[in-house]
Design a protein around this motif. Structure first.
Motif, PDB file in Angstrom:
ATOM      1  N   ARG A   4      -5.291   1.324  11.188  1.00 33.54           N
ATOM      2  CA  ARG A   4      -4.734   0.311  10.165  1.00 33.54           C
ATOM      3  C   ARG A   4      -3.406   1.139   9.455  1.00 33.54           C
ATOM      4  N   LEU A  45      -0.504  -1.841  10.557  1.00 38.60           N
ATOM      5  CA  LEU A  45      -1.021  -2.868   9.294  1.00 38.60           C
ATOM      6  C   LEU A  45      -1.856  -3.482   9.455  1.00 38.60           C
ATOM      7  N   GLY A  79     -10.358  -8.108  -2.943  1.00 39.32           N
ATOM      8  CA  GLY A  79     -11.013  -7.284  -2.437  1.00 39.32           C
ATOM      9  C   GLY A  79     -13.115  -6.463  -1.854  1.00 39.32           C
ATOM     10  N   ASP A 124     -12.864   7.400   3.409  1.00 42.68           N
ATOM     11  CA  ASP A 124     -12.610   5.546   3.080  1.00 42.68           C
ATOM     12  C   ASP A 124     -13.761   5.261   3.811  1.00 42.68           C
ATOM     13  N   THR A 140     -12.328  -2.727  -1.337  1.00 50.52           N
ATOM     14  CA  THR A 140     -11.372  -1.768  -0.954  1.00 50.52           C
ATOM     15  C   THR A 140     -10.440  -1.261  -1.618  1.00 50.52           C
ATOM     16  N   HIS A 141     -10.702  -1.498  -3.136  1.00 49.82           N
ATOM     17  CA  HIS A 141      -9.816  -0.341  -3.788  1.00 49.82           C
ATOM     18  C   HIS A 141     -11.398  -0.310  -4.817  1.00 49.82           C
ATOM     19  N   LEU A 180      -7.765   3.480  -0.156  1.00 51.25           N
ATOM     20  CA  LEU A 180      -8.005   3.662   0.488  1.00 51.25           C
ATOM     21  C   LEU A 180      -7.808   3.242   2.137  1.00 51.25           C
ATOM     22  N   LEU A 181      -6.692   2.669   2.378  1.00 52.45           N
ATOM     23  CA  LEU A 181      -6.483   1.274   3.095  1.00 52.45           C
ATOM     24  C   LEU A 181      -5.553   2.082   4.073  1.00 52.45           C
ATOM     25  N   ARG A 182      -4.508   2.716   3.833  1.00 52.79           N
ATOM     26  CA  ARG A 182      -3.559   3.433   4.526  1.00 52.79           C
ATOM     27  C   ARG A 182      -3.701   5.405   4.024  1.00 52.79           C
ATOM     28  N   HIS A 183      -3.631   5.712   5.437  1.00 56.18           N
ATOM     29  CA  HIS A 183      -4.335   7.386   5.001  1.00 56.18           C
ATOM     30  C   HIS A 183      -2.805   7.437   5.098  1.00 56.18           C
ATOM     31  N   VAL A 240      -3.955  -6.949   0.787  1.00 55.29           N
ATOM     32  CA  VAL A 240      -4.306  -7.181   1.684  1.00 55.29           C
ATOM     33  C   VAL A 240      -4.353  -8.487   2.031  1.00 55.29           C
ATOM     34  N   LEU A 291      -2.137  -5.310   6.193  1.00 52.05           N
ATOM     35  CA  LEU A 291      -2.281  -4.900   5.141  1.00 52.05           C
ATOM     36  C   LEU A 291      -0.571  -4.764   4.705  1.00 52.05           C
TER      37      LEU A 291
END
Lengths: 195, 190
Positions: free
Chosen positions: A52, A56, A144, B48, B58-59, B88-91, B133, B139
Motif C-alpha cells: 500500500r 499508494l 471510510g 492495522d 479505515t480510520h 493505519l493506511l500508510r505505515h 482513500v 491512497l
C-alpha cells in the motif's frame, strides 16, 4: 507448465523461480484465494502494508508490484481477468474469527492452512502477514467504511503474477462458509505456473 | 509520567491495562509513529489489518479500539482532536520501516522491556497523519495538519509495550507523552 489443484478448504504451495508466471484460477466462481509468498529462507514475506505504501493503492494494478516486508518487489501483477476487486487490507480468516462469528471452535481456516502448507515446505513463519486476498469483494466507501461482500468472480476468472525473486507461494482456497450461504460453498482453485 | 520527544527521538514505555496515555503535539505539523505489542506476548501486536477487519473502517474514531493480531482490543482511542488523527493506511506516513525498526528496538532495550525479533516487528501506526482513500482505490497522503496542543488519548485494554518515534521540525520539541499511571514503571520520570 506445472499445475496444482487446491481443493476447497485447503492450502498448497508452489515454488516459483524468478520470472516464472503463476496464475490463480477461480474454477467455480465466487471463491477467494488467500495467498502468502515467502522467500525460501523466510527472510521476506509479502506485505500488504509495504505494498500500500509503495503503490499508494488499496491493491496494485497490472504492471505494479506486491512488495515484501523488506521493501523489495516480490510479485508483479501481470494480468487480471476478473472483475475484481482484490484485497490487501484484512488478515486471513482464523479459528478465532470463526468462533467469534458463530462458526464454532476448530473451524478450518486460511491462517492454519497457510502455515501448515508452508511448514511442509520447511518454511516456519514467526508472523502472519495480512494475506493477498484474491477475488475478495472488498470496498472502501468515501466515508471510510469497509464492506466485504460475497465474491463477484465468475467461473474461470483468473489473475496472473510474475515472481520477481525465488518464492514459495502458499495459496489457500478460503474455507469461509459463514459469508457464503447455501447453495454457495467453498470451492477448488487451480494454480498454474509457466516459465 | 511525562516524556518529551524531540524529532527523531524514540522512547519505549510500559502501559498497564486500564491506564491512559496522552500523546500531544508540541508544534504544528508534528506527529509520531507508534508500535505496540502485548507485554506478555511480543507476537500479539497492535495491527492495522486486524483493526480494519474488526472496525470495518479505515480510520478509527474516538471510542474505537485498535485491535491486536489475536483479534482483541489492545488500545482504546479515548480522544482524537484531529478526528481522524490515527493513520493505519500508510505505515511510512512519518518514517520508513528501515528508519523505525532499529531505533525502536534500541529504545525498547534501553527501557529494559521485551520486544519481538527485528524481522517480526510490527508495522507502524501513525499518529497525527492522515491518508484519504479516493474512489478508485488510490491512497492520497494528506498534509500533516495537527496543531500545537492537539492530542490523542489512548487507554490500554491489556498491558502493552508502546514505542513512539517523533517527527517534526528539528528546532523544537515535537511530541509529549503523559500518563497518570502508577509510579512503578521503569520509565516513571516524576
Amino acid at each position: 507448465m506445472r499445475q496444482r489443484l487446491i481443493p476447497a478448504r485447503t492450502a498448497a504451495t508452489m515454488r516459483l523461480g524468478r520470472g516464472e508466471r503463476v496464475t490463480i484460477i477461480d474454477q467455480a466462481g465466487r471463491q477467494g484465494a488467500d495467498c502468502i509468498a515467502v522467500t525460501p529462507d523466510g527472510r521476506a514475506v509479502t506485505s500488504s502494508q509495504e505494498t500500500r505504501a509503495r503503490t499508494l493503492r488499496l491493491f496494485p494494478i497490472p504492471g505494479e508490484a506486491i512488495y515484501g516486508d523488506t521493501g523489495e518487489p516480490m510479485l508483479t501483477l501481470l494480468e487480471d481477468m476478473s472483475p475484481g476487486p482484490h484485497g490487501l487490507l484484512v488478515p486471513p480468516c482464523d479459528a478465532t474469527m470463526y468462533r467469534l462469528r458463530g462458526g464454532g471452535c476448530g473451524h478450518v481456516s486460511c491462517y492454519d492452512n497457510l502455515h501448515r502448507a508452508l511448514a511442509a515446505e520447511g518454511v516456519a513463519l514467526g508472523r502472519t502477514p495480512p494475506t493477498i486476498c484474491l477475488f475478495q469483494n472488498i470496498a472502501v466507501e468515501p466515508s471510510g467504511v469497509i464492506s466485504i461482500s460475497v465474491n463477484a468472480s465468475a467461473p474461470g476468472d483468473r489473475i496472473t503474477l510474475r515472481a520477481e525473486v525465488p518464492l514459495v507461494l502458499a495459496v489457500s482456497a478460503c474455507p469461509n462458509d459463514l459469508f457464503k450461504r447455501p447453495p454457495l460453498q467453498p470451492t477448488d482453485l487451480l494454480v498454474t505456473v509457466e516459465p | 509520567m511525562s516524556i518529551i520527544l524531540r524529532p527523531g527521538e524514540f522512547r519505549a514505555l510500559l502501559l498497564p491495562a486500564g491506564a491512559e496515555l496522552s500523546v500531544s503535539l508540541m508544534q504544528d505539523g508534528a506527529g509520531a509513529a507508534m508500535l505496540g505489542w502485548a507485554a506478555g506476548d511480543t507476537f500479539e501486536q497492535v495491527s492495522d489489518a486486524y483493526t480494519f477487519m474488526e472496525l470495518r473502517r479505515t480510520h478509527p474514531r474516538a471510542g474505537d479500539a485498535l485491535f491486536s493480531t489475536l483479534r482483541r482490543p489492545m488500545l482504546v482511542l479515548r480522544r482524537d482532536d484531529m478526528a481522524p488523527g490515527v493513520d493505519l493506511l500508510r505505515h511510512d506516513a512519518w518514517l520508513s520501516r528501515t528508519a523505525i525498526v532499529g531505533p525502536a528496538a534500541a529504545a525498547v532495550k534501553k527501557a529494559g522491556l521485551t520486544s519481538p525479533g527485528l524481522a517480526d516487528f510490527p508495522f507502524a501506526i501513525n499518529l497525527f497523519a492522515h491518508t484519504t482513500v479516493l474512489p478508485d482505490g488510490v491512497l492520497q497522503p494528506e498534509p500533516a495538519l495537527g496543531k500545537l496542543g492537539c492530542g490523542i488519548v489512548l487507554a490500554a485494554a491489556v498491558t502493552v509495550i508502546l514505542v513512539f518515534g517523533a517527527m517534526g521540525d528539528a528546532q523544537s520539541d515535537a511530541v509529549s507523552l503523559s500518563s497518570q499511571w502508577p509510579a512503578t514503571s521503569p520509565l516513571d520520570e516524576l
